[in-house]
Enzyme design. Sequence first.
Site: not given
Ligand SMILES: Cc1ncc(COP(=O)(O)O)c(C=O)c1O
Length: 463
Positions: A78, A130-131, A221, A264, A388, A455
């Site tokens: 843990y 980014f979303t 990021d 990624k 997108r 989306f």
């Molecule tokens: C540029 C970028 N930032 C953040 C994220 C968010 O990461 P996660 O999907 O691991 O939560 C993504 C995911 O697609 C991304 O492409």
Amino acid sequence: MAYPKPSRRSWAEPWKIKMVEPIRMTTSADREKFMVEAGYNTFLLRSEDVYIDLLTDSGTNAMSDRQWSGLMLGDEAYAGSRNFYNLWEAVTRYYGYKYLVPTHQGRGAEHILSKIMIHAGDTIPGNMYFTTTRLHQELAGGTFVDVIIDEAHDPANAHPFKGNVDLAKLRHVIDEAGPGKIPYVSIAGTVNMAGGQPQSMENLRAVRAICQPQGIPIVLDATRAVENAYFIQQREPGYQSKKVAEILKEYCSYTDTCTMSAKKDALVNIGGWLATNEQGLFEEARNMVVVYEGLHTYGGLAGRDMEAMACGIAESVQDDHIRARIGQVEYLGNHLLDWGIPIVQPIGGHAVFLDAKAFYPHIPQSQYPAQALACYVYIDSGVRTMERGAVSAGRDPKTGEERFPNLELVRVTIPRRVYTQAHMDVVAESVLEVFEQREQARGLKMTYEPKYLRFFQARFEPA
Ligand SMILES: Cc1ncc(COP(=O)(O)O)c(C=O)c1O
């Protein structure tokens, strides 16, 4: 008989395949039915009904034999797992940050960071949204302001660093809001929503020179920062003889903190982190992670996941790996360009982005041409891609109005080390078929709209 000699020598992936996973071909009648059941949203398809899955490069990586054997070294304590320390060491060695807080994936880190750093009324400038990143900024009371160069909004513009910040725009936002209202500048390398486009080292250095004297931190990021480093090596004067690993470390050195979706670049199926050089932020994040993710030495992950990540980071920065990874994306993109198919240029790091506005000039953006295009490709061949464009952009939280971005794209995303060149040929031929049928295509109307990140779960029917 004399054979014509190829004009250049071919390259190949620096690995061979040890285990395979069967995939299933369906009929076009099946796929039409599946698409209706999925509400014309490729996220709502079952993966067993997909032939070649190019929805995302997130968590879809093939791990190496070393990573799989690392799973057996999972220390599932843990607290204080050995794998956590291995991960910390890998992040410090390759990304250069002093402190590490693991999270279950990227948005876990974005959530914690936004809660700590953003206060109501703050402004966060960044090189395109980014979303999930923007949503966490907004939920914390901030407003994201796009300061990317104009070229990034033009799919046909061949600028080599379309992820660059427009320094005049950045200065203007800082002057307008006042440095005290800017908790940090949000930098992504590469920029997913711009088409996987990189930022140059020179540009990040210039952003640093603006921010540092005003006490404004830079948050990176780092999700695809290794891919960004490869583009710097290929395109930026002075970096050709440097290793990607060295470039990555320099790139990160101009930032204070990073959030990471390890699903990624880092070649794993789950995981993320927040890493920083700021001790105060580290202490707050280490405390907050306990509330939302898990103890600070596992952050919602199993010990084995952290071991696979530590190993994946070391593999991800190898020049041979990254050259083949991006080489495969370029192979697909060049195929499409040769046939005159409109895609975002230059070809991005993790995906080829189809320009749906140029595909379907007769479909208004309010009828989601990119969403429709992703559906047509799936129905044609069982290849799954994703939208997108306007659907991903969602609504302005203040006005409630839909946001219609300049870029209305379909992302044909390549998982790392998963598919072969033959798969890429099949994908290219399917896109060509859909392109040839483009005049018959119809748009969509949304019949169900979830409140957050619509989306993922929205449903549609033909307009
Ligand atoms: C540029 C970028 N930032 C953040 C994220 C968010 O990461 P996660 O999907 O691991 O939560 C993504 C995911 O697609 C991304 O492409």
